[in-house]
Design a protein around this motif. Structure first.
Motif, PDB file in Angstrom:
ATOM      1  N   ILE A  19      35.571  59.835  10.515  1.00  0.00           N
ATOM      2  CA  ILE A  19      34.313  59.969   9.764  1.00  0.00           C
ATOM      3  C   ILE A  19      34.157  58.812   8.783  1.00  0.00           C
ATOM      4  CG2 ILE A  19      33.188  61.370   7.974  1.00  0.00           C
ATOM      5  CD1 ILE A  19      34.297  63.849   9.510  1.00  0.00           C
ATOM      6  N   HIS A  20      35.240  58.474   8.115  1.00  0.00           N
ATOM      7  CA  HIS A  20      35.203  57.361   7.157  1.00  0.00           C
ATOM      8  C   HIS A  20      34.931  56.038   7.868  1.00  0.00           C
ATOM      9  CE1 HIS A  20      37.302  54.634   4.071  1.00  0.00           C
ATOM     10  NE2 HIS A  20      36.118  54.970   3.601  1.00  0.00           N
ATOM     11  N   ARG A  21      35.624  55.795   8.980  1.00  0.00           N
ATOM     12  CA  ARG A  21      35.430  54.546   9.728  1.00  0.00           C
ATOM     13  C   ARG A  21      34.034  54.452  10.327  1.00  0.00           C
ATOM     14  NH1 ARG A  21      38.202  53.162  14.312  1.00  0.00           N
ATOM     15  NH2 ARG A  21      38.826  55.294  14.810  1.00  0.00           N
TER      16      ARG A  21
ATOM     17  N   ALA B 171      40.879  71.822  -0.494  1.00  0.00           N
ATOM     18  CA  ALA B 171      41.245  71.010  -1.665  1.00  0.00           C
ATOM     19  C   ALA B 171      41.663  69.602  -1.237  1.00  0.00           C
ATOM     20  CB  ALA B 171      42.363  71.695  -2.446  1.00  0.00           C
ATOM     21  N   SER B 172      42.473  69.510  -0.188  1.00  0.00           N
ATOM     22  CA  SER B 172      42.908  68.177   0.259  1.00  0.00           C
ATOM     23  C   SER B 172      41.756  67.395   0.874  1.00  0.00           C
ATOM     24  CB  SER B 172      44.070  68.303   1.254  1.00  0.00           C
ATOM     25  OG  SER B 172      43.662  69.001   2.421  1.00  0.00           O
ATOM     26  N   LEU B 173      40.846  68.097   1.568  1.00  0.00           N
ATOM     27  CA  LEU B 173      39.669  67.418   2.127  1.00  0.00           C
ATOM     28  C   LEU B 173      38.762  66.907   1.013  1.00  0.00           C
ATOM     29  CD1 LEU B 173      38.836  69.766   5.151  1.00  0.00           C
ATOM     30  CD2 LEU B 173      39.560  67.378   5.273  1.00  0.00           C
ATOM     31  N   LYS B 174      38.590  67.708  -0.029  1.00  0.00           N
ATOM     32  CA  LYS B 174      37.773  67.276  -1.165  1.00  0.00           C
ATOM     33  C   LYS B 174      38.403  66.055  -1.846  1.00  0.00           C
ATOM     34  CE  LYS B 174      34.474  67.888  -4.324  1.00  0.00           C
ATOM     35  NZ  LYS B 174      34.888  67.123  -5.502  1.00  0.00           N
ATOM     36  N   ALA B 175      39.726  66.058  -1.976  1.00  0.00           N
ATOM     37  CA  ALA B 175      40.415  64.922  -2.592  1.00  0.00           C
ATOM     38  C   ALA B 175      40.239  63.662  -1.746  1.00  0.00           C
ATOM     39  CB  ALA B 175      41.897  65.250  -2.765  1.00  0.00           C
ATOM     40  N   PHE B 176      40.330  63.818  -0.416  1.00  0.00           N
ATOM     41  CA  PHE B 176      40.122  62.665   0.478  1.00  0.00           C
ATOM     42  C   PHE B 176      38.709  62.123   0.322  1.00  0.00           C
ATOM     43  CE2 PHE B 176      38.568  60.909   4.477  1.00  0.00           C
ATOM     44  CZ  PHE B 176      39.547  59.977   4.794  1.00  0.00           C
ATOM     45  N   CYS B 177      37.740  63.026   0.285  1.00  0.00           N
ATOM     46  CA  CYS B 177      36.344  62.595   0.149  1.00  0.00           C
ATOM     47  C   CYS B 177      36.111  61.899  -1.198  1.00  0.00           C
ATOM     48  CB  CYS B 177      35.414  63.795   0.303  1.00  0.00           C
ATOM     49  SG  CYS B 177      35.295  64.417   1.992  1.00  0.00           S
ATOM     50  N   ASP B 178      36.662  62.459  -2.251  1.00  0.00           N
ATOM     51  CA  ASP B 178      36.481  61.848  -3.575  1.00  0.00           C
ATOM     52  C   ASP B 178      37.055  60.436  -3.611  1.00  0.00           C
ATOM     53  OD1 ASP B 178      35.245  64.129  -4.473  1.00  0.00           O
ATOM     54  OD2 ASP B 178      36.983  64.895  -5.569  1.00  0.00           O
ATOM     55  N   SER B 179      38.189  60.241  -2.972  1.00  0.00           N
ATOM     56  CA  SER B 179      38.831  58.921  -3.009  1.00  0.00           C
ATOM     57  C   SER B 179      38.153  57.908  -2.097  1.00  0.00           C
ATOM     58  CB  SER B 179      40.310  59.053  -2.620  1.00  0.00           C
ATOM     59  OG  SER B 179      40.434  59.527  -1.287  1.00  0.00           O
ATOM     60  N   ASN B 180      37.282  58.389  -1.210  1.00  0.00           N
ATOM     61  CA  ASN B 180      36.591  57.481  -0.276  1.00  0.00           C
ATOM     62  C   ASN B 180      35.076  57.506  -0.437  1.00  0.00           C
ATOM     63  OD1 ASN B 180      38.730  56.310   1.736  1.00  0.00           O
ATOM     64  ND2 ASN B 180      39.280  58.472   1.507  1.00  0.00           N
ATOM     65  N   ASN B 181      34.626  58.027  -1.576  1.00  0.00           N
ATOM     66  CA  ASN B 181      33.191  58.068  -1.881  1.00  0.00           C
ATOM     67  C   ASN B 181      32.386  58.796  -0.811  1.00  0.00           C
ATOM     68  OD1 ASN B 181      30.996  57.534  -3.575  1.00  0.00           O
ATOM     69  ND2 ASN B 181      30.464  55.655  -2.475  1.00  0.00           N
ATOM     70  N   LEU B 182      32.916  59.943  -0.385  1.00  0.00           N
ATOM     71  CA  LEU B 182      32.243  60.782   0.603  1.00  0.00           C
ATOM     72  C   LEU B 182      31.904  62.128  -0.021  1.00  0.00           C
ATOM     73  CD1 LEU B 182      34.608  60.200   3.677  1.00  0.00           C
ATOM     74  CD2 LEU B 182      32.354  59.174   3.335  1.00  0.00           C
ATOM     75  N   MET B 183      30.896  62.798   0.519  1.00  0.00           N
ATOM     76  CA  MET B 183      30.562  64.154   0.101  1.00  0.00           C
ATOM     77  C   MET B 183      31.364  65.151   0.927  1.00  0.00           C
ATOM     78  SD  MET B 183      26.391  63.948  -0.153  1.00  0.00           S
ATOM     79  CE  MET B 183      26.271  65.616  -0.796  1.00  0.00           C
TER      80      MET B 183
END
Length: 457
Positions: free
Chosen positions: A314-316, A341-353
């Motif tokens: 999704i990020h790529r 929680a881990s998905l939210k942390a990943f999104c926060d660190s990659n500027n994703l919702m």
């Protein structure tokens, strides 16, 4: 001895009269408003509570003006009750007045249902029983189609019956229900013009009507783009352009305010993982060959996350965020609450919702009779509340709800009623009312609003 017995009887009689007098006095002092037992620990009947408070206020005023004898109080209470009943607006109207749309609550909505009155035939209610992919397993289960209106492709039965999505009264009833639940945005299942799922008919011509009714109730509409045939970067660009050109000027068309202050359309992309990241990157990255970025058709594109590895894809791909859709805790990595929680942390660190999807339960055995192991019991609303609680813990910007009316998979919060026909006994929401899941949604919408204010402090 006779005198002693007579005296004892008199004393006993006086004692009984004294006890009766005490009980009568206590009865007149009991509170007028009794607490309602609530299986969820919170009031599900705000309109009834408001009526009682109004009645209490009237009663207090009457007590000050008139005498305080029991007879006068009883008479005036009867007058007050009758007056309130005569002047009280309809319950539905009151529910709408008590609710305001929460544009951070998005709900998945399906307009693919049809019946003979409006469509010349039943559509989707007559869903076929889908065979298991393993022939050995498939042979153990029934085949064929459902036969509406008594036999429909769902485990619950709608209060509105086997309705048509084209029926204006049905569309309006749905908007009222969503508003009563404090939902703000309808994520409308969408196929391009002339296309549909394998059991349905094209529905794009319904979009203007849905937009008009949504606007009437201050709701917004975004689009849940289904996996139509040959969906790729080129066709997505064409279809996003089509949607924005045709519907973008409508006041009910949803635009989300980004962190940079821009207001952009939003598109949920179902089964996005079917297309490889390189194809999506052509459309969704600034350097892509079919890029939609920094054009009049730029938008927020939200991908479906099923497996953990999808977050990197999704990020790529250049998506702006991810949602989990499935209302089956434990069914997939994305739908499992403990992974949010881990998905939210990943999104926060990659500027994703990160948009978690909550649902009231899941059961699709009416169309997949072999899939009983994925059923999620509603537990009289507790499953739904557990999902909401898990979502709020990760402080999401948006919460999505699966679903308003995906009846085939039993994820609907639309009103359902008890029904028994022949050998079929449908599930229902008892011991609660048909609108219990709308009321629960409204409760958690207000809870979300209050908690979000604290997050921003």
């Amino acid at each position: 001895m006779a005198r002693f017995r007579r005296r004892t009887c008199i004393i006993l009689l006086l004692f009984i009269l004294f006890i009766c007098s005490i009980m009568m006095a206590l009865k007149t002092l009991r509170p007028d408003r009794a607490g309602f037992g609530d299986p969820f620990g919170l009031g599900l009947l705000p309109e009834l509570q408001q009526r009682t408070e109004l009645l209490d206020n009237k009663q207090n005023s009457l007590n000050r003006v008139h005498g305080d004898t029991v007879t006068q109080i009883s008479n005036m209470r009867a007058v007050a009750v009758n007056t309130m009943k005569a002047s009280m607006p309809p319950v539905n109207k009151l529910e709408e007045e008590l609710s305001s749309p929460n544009y951070n609550f998005h709900i998945f909505y399906y307009s693919w249902f049809g019946n003979p009155q409006f469509d010349g035939k039943y559509i989707h209610w007559n869903h076929p029983l889908l065979p298991h992919w393993d022939p050995k397993i498939a042979n153990n289960y029934p085949k064929g189609r459902h036969n509406p209106p008594e036999d429909i492709g769902a485990n619950f039965y709608p209060e509105l019956g086997s309705y048509s999505s084209k029926d204006p009264s049905v569309i309006e009833a749905h908007m009222k229900q969503m508003l009563s639940a404090s939902i703000g945005v309808i994520a409308l299942s969408w196929y391009p013009p002339g296309m549909a799922d394998e059991n349905g008919e094209p529905t794009d011509d319904l979009v203007p009507v849905i937009l008009d009714y949504a606007h009437k109730y201050n709701l917004k509409v975004t689009f849940h783009v289904e996996p139509y045939k040959d969906r790729d970067d080129r066709s997505m660009y064409h279809n996003v352009k089509y949607i924005i050109d045709k519907y973008g000027a409508h006041p009910a068309f949803y635009r989300h305010k980004t962190s940079t202050g821009r207001f952009l359309p939003m598109f949920y992309v179902y089964d996005s993982y079917v297309t490889i990241p390189e194809i999506w990157a052509n459309l969704l990255t600034v350097s892509g060959s079919q890029t939609i970025r920094n054009t009049p058709y730029d938008a927020l594109f939200i991908a479906l996350l099923v497996e953990e590895r999808h977050k990197h894809d999704i990020h790529r791909s250049g998506f702006d965020g991810m949602y989990t859709y499935f209302a089956t805790n434990g069914f997939s990595y994305g739908s499992s609450h403990h992974n949010w929680a881990s998905l939210k942390a990943f999104c926060d660190s990659n500027n994703l919702m990160f948009i978690p999807s909550v649902g009231p339960g899941y059961i699709d055995t009416s169309i997949r009779p072999w899939n009983n192991h994925n059923t999620r019991n509603r537990v009289n609303g507790k499953y739904y509340e557990t999902a909401f609680n898990a979502a709020l813990l990760v402080r999401p910007e948006i919460i999505s709800i699966t679903s308003f009316n995906e009846w085939h998979e039993g994820t609907q919060i639309e009103k359902a009623v008890p029904k028994r026909t022949g050998q079929i006994v449908y599930l229902d929401y008892k011991p609660h009312k048909p609108n219990v899941y709308l009321e629960l949604t409204q409760k958690w919408s207000e809870k979300y609003r209050k908690e979000k204010e604290q997050w921003l402090m």
